[in-house]
Write a protein that holds these residues in place. Sequence first.
Motif, PDB file in Angstrom:
ATOM      1  N   UNK A 184      41.502  54.628  49.317  1.00 46.83           N
ATOM      2  CA  UNK A 184      42.114  55.412  48.242  1.00 46.83           C
ATOM      3  C   UNK A 184      41.876  54.754  46.875  1.00 46.83           C
ATOM      4  N   UNK A 185      41.986  53.434  46.837  1.00 48.33           N
ATOM      5  CA  UNK A 185      41.762  52.718  45.582  1.00 48.33           C
ATOM      6  C   UNK A 185      40.317  52.886  45.121  1.00 48.33           C
ATOM      7  N   UNK A 186      39.361  52.730  46.043  1.00 50.19           N
ATOM      8  CA  UNK A 186      37.953  52.885  45.680  1.00 50.19           C
ATOM      9  C   UNK A 186      37.662  54.306  45.221  1.00 50.19           C
ATOM     10  N   UNK A 187      38.230  55.312  45.896  1.00 46.61           N
ATOM     11  CA  UNK A 187      38.046  56.695  45.478  1.00 46.61           C
ATOM     12  C   UNK A 187      38.555  56.902  44.051  1.00 46.61           C
ATOM     13  N   UNK A 188      39.716  56.339  43.748  1.00 44.18           N
ATOM     14  CA  UNK A 188      40.286  56.485  42.404  1.00 44.18           C
ATOM     15  C   UNK A 188      39.385  55.842  41.359  1.00 44.18           C
ATOM     16  N   UNK A 220      46.324  42.561  44.548  1.00 45.16           N
ATOM     17  CA  UNK A 220      45.924  42.135  45.892  1.00 45.16           C
ATOM     18  C   UNK A 220      44.923  43.123  46.489  1.00 45.16           C
ATOM     19  N   UNK A 221      45.198  44.400  46.316  1.00 42.75           N
ATOM     20  CA  UNK A 221      44.307  45.426  46.848  1.00 42.75           C
ATOM     21  C   UNK A 221      42.936  45.359  46.182  1.00 42.75           C
ATOM     22  N   UNK A 222      42.908  45.161  44.862  1.00 40.59           N
ATOM     23  CA  UNK A 222      41.641  45.041  44.138  1.00 40.59           C
ATOM     24  C   UNK A 222      40.869  43.824  44.632  1.00 40.59           C
ATOM     25  N   UNK A 223      41.559  42.712  44.846  1.00 40.07           N
ATOM     26  CA  UNK A 223      40.915  41.480  45.311  1.00 40.07           C
ATOM     27  C   UNK A 223      40.247  41.695  46.660  1.00 40.07           C
ATOM     28  N   UNK A 224      40.937  42.377  47.562  1.00 40.61           N
ATOM     29  CA  UNK A 224      40.364  42.640  48.892  1.00 40.61           C
ATOM     30  C   UNK A 224      39.143  43.553  48.796  1.00 40.61           C
ATOM     31  N   UNK A 225      39.239  44.569  47.948  1.00 37.69           N
ATOM     32  CA  UNK A 225      38.128  45.499  47.799  1.00 37.69           C
ATOM     33  C   UNK A 225      36.921  44.802  47.187  1.00 37.69           C
ATOM     34  N   UNK A 226      37.149  43.944  46.204  1.00 32.11           N
ATOM     35  CA  UNK A 226      36.047  43.189  45.598  1.00 32.11           C
ATOM     36  C   UNK A 226      35.307  42.363  46.646  1.00 32.11           C
ATOM     37  N   UNK A 227      36.049  41.713  47.537  1.00 38.71           N
ATOM     38  CA  UNK A 227      35.406  40.873  48.553  1.00 38.71           C
ATOM     39  C   UNK A 227      34.504  41.709  49.453  1.00 38.71           C
ATOM     40  N   UNK A 228      34.937  42.921  49.765  1.00 37.17           N
ATOM     41  CA  UNK A 228      34.124  43.762  50.651  1.00 37.17           C
ATOM     42  C   UNK A 228      32.884  44.302  49.928  1.00 37.17           C
ATOM     43  N   UNK A 229      32.973  44.440  48.612  1.00 35.67           N
ATOM     44  CA  UNK A 229      31.805  44.866  47.838  1.00 35.67           C
ATOM     45  C   UNK A 229      30.911  43.681  47.476  1.00 35.67           C
ATOM     46  N   UNK A 241      31.147  42.404  43.581  1.00 32.63           N
ATOM     47  CA  UNK A 241      32.446  43.069  43.512  1.00 32.63           C
ATOM     48  C   UNK A 241      33.191  42.788  42.221  1.00 32.63           C
ATOM     49  N   UNK A 242      33.125  41.517  41.732  1.00 34.37           N
ATOM     50  CA  UNK A 242      33.830  41.171  40.493  1.00 34.37           C
ATOM     51  C   UNK A 242      33.231  41.883  39.295  1.00 34.37           C
ATOM     52  N   UNK A 243      31.913  42.123  39.330  1.00 34.16           N
ATOM     53  CA  UNK A 243      31.258  42.815  38.219  1.00 34.16           C
ATOM     54  C   UNK A 243      31.489  44.323  38.286  1.00 34.16           C
ATOM     55  N   UNK A 244      31.562  44.873  39.502  1.00 31.97           N
ATOM     56  CA  UNK A 244      31.755  46.311  39.670  1.00 31.97           C
ATOM     57  C   UNK A 244      33.168  46.733  39.273  1.00 31.97           C
ATOM     58  N   UNK A 245      34.154  45.900  39.630  1.00 30.57           N
ATOM     59  CA  UNK A 245      35.548  46.185  39.272  1.00 30.57           C
ATOM     60  C   UNK A 245      35.978  45.095  38.296  1.00 30.57           C
ATOM     61  N   UNK A 246      35.878  45.390  37.021  1.00 29.53           N
ATOM     62  CA  UNK A 246      36.113  44.381  35.984  1.00 29.53           C
ATOM     63  C   UNK A 246      37.575  44.396  35.552  1.00 29.53           C
ATOM     64  N   UNK A 247      38.146  43.211  35.431  1.00 26.47           N
ATOM     65  CA  UNK A 247      39.519  43.084  34.927  1.00 26.47           C
ATOM     66  C   UNK A 247      39.526  43.218  33.412  1.00 26.47           C
ATOM     67  N   UNK A 248      40.379  44.090  32.894  1.00 28.45           N
ATOM     68  CA  UNK A 248      40.558  44.233  31.452  1.00 28.45           C
ATOM     69  C   UNK A 248      41.918  43.617  31.116  1.00 28.45           C
TER      70      UNK A 248
END
Length: 261
Positions: A184-188, A220-229, A241-248
């Motif tokens: 769900x997070x990745x879809x969003x 926590x959810x973002x961290x887990x998703x980054x690891x899988x990417x 994963x860290x580059x695809x989902x960037x912290x602002x």
Amino acid sequence: MLQLADPADQMDLATRLLVVDDDPGIRELTAGFLAAHGYQVDTAADGAEMRAKLARETYALIVLDVMMPGEDGLSILRSLDRAASPAVIILSVIGEEVDRIVGLEMGADDYLAKPANPRELLARIRSVLRRHAERSGAERPVAARPAEPVRAYLRFAGWRLDPMARQLLDSDEVVINLSDGEFRLLMTLVEHPRRVLTRDFLLDHSRGQDAEHFDRAIDVQVSRLRRKLQRSDGPKGTLGGDEMIRTVRNEGYMFTCDVAR
């Protein structure tokens, strides 16, 4: 002078509907409005209650909410035998094109974004029922339940996201296991590329508006998703994963990839 009844209202009097929504307020308001227009209306709070009522009653149409905790509306729709089940109108608070396409491909008869105008919902219901009545009880057309529907894939940075199968695949077609929350997070994120999304926005859209709101949960959810990417055997030459989902900082997160549908 004798006033003839509206044919639509005559049809309403013989029609039983089922409204499925986890929000009791919306459930009762929708049911009350439709009942005031001549329909017989039952309600259900989730998929289990819906199936129990389908086993006892015959319904012409189901009004089905997509964003529900636990088993969501698209999963419920997927589980229905579309050849034998009632017509379905799906409602989604997100109102995104992907939800609409996936829902229609899975056999929904119509789609409406929430919050839905009650009169528009009534018009959509009458339109769907009119189309069914015109078929004179014939079998639903093959186009409404294709054996192999066209899939609405989302592609980004060498990855492929399949909203219908709820799967993430790498460039070698290897399925990456995602939890329901991670999917769900990745879809969003994928549906809102290159936009700063706050933690509250991500919580509301990936876990539902009734989810417990605290920043650490989405982190926590973002961290887990980054690891899988960030898989070492993932697509070569792509962003991590860290580059695809960037912290602002002080705002939230941004999905930095271009997305192709």
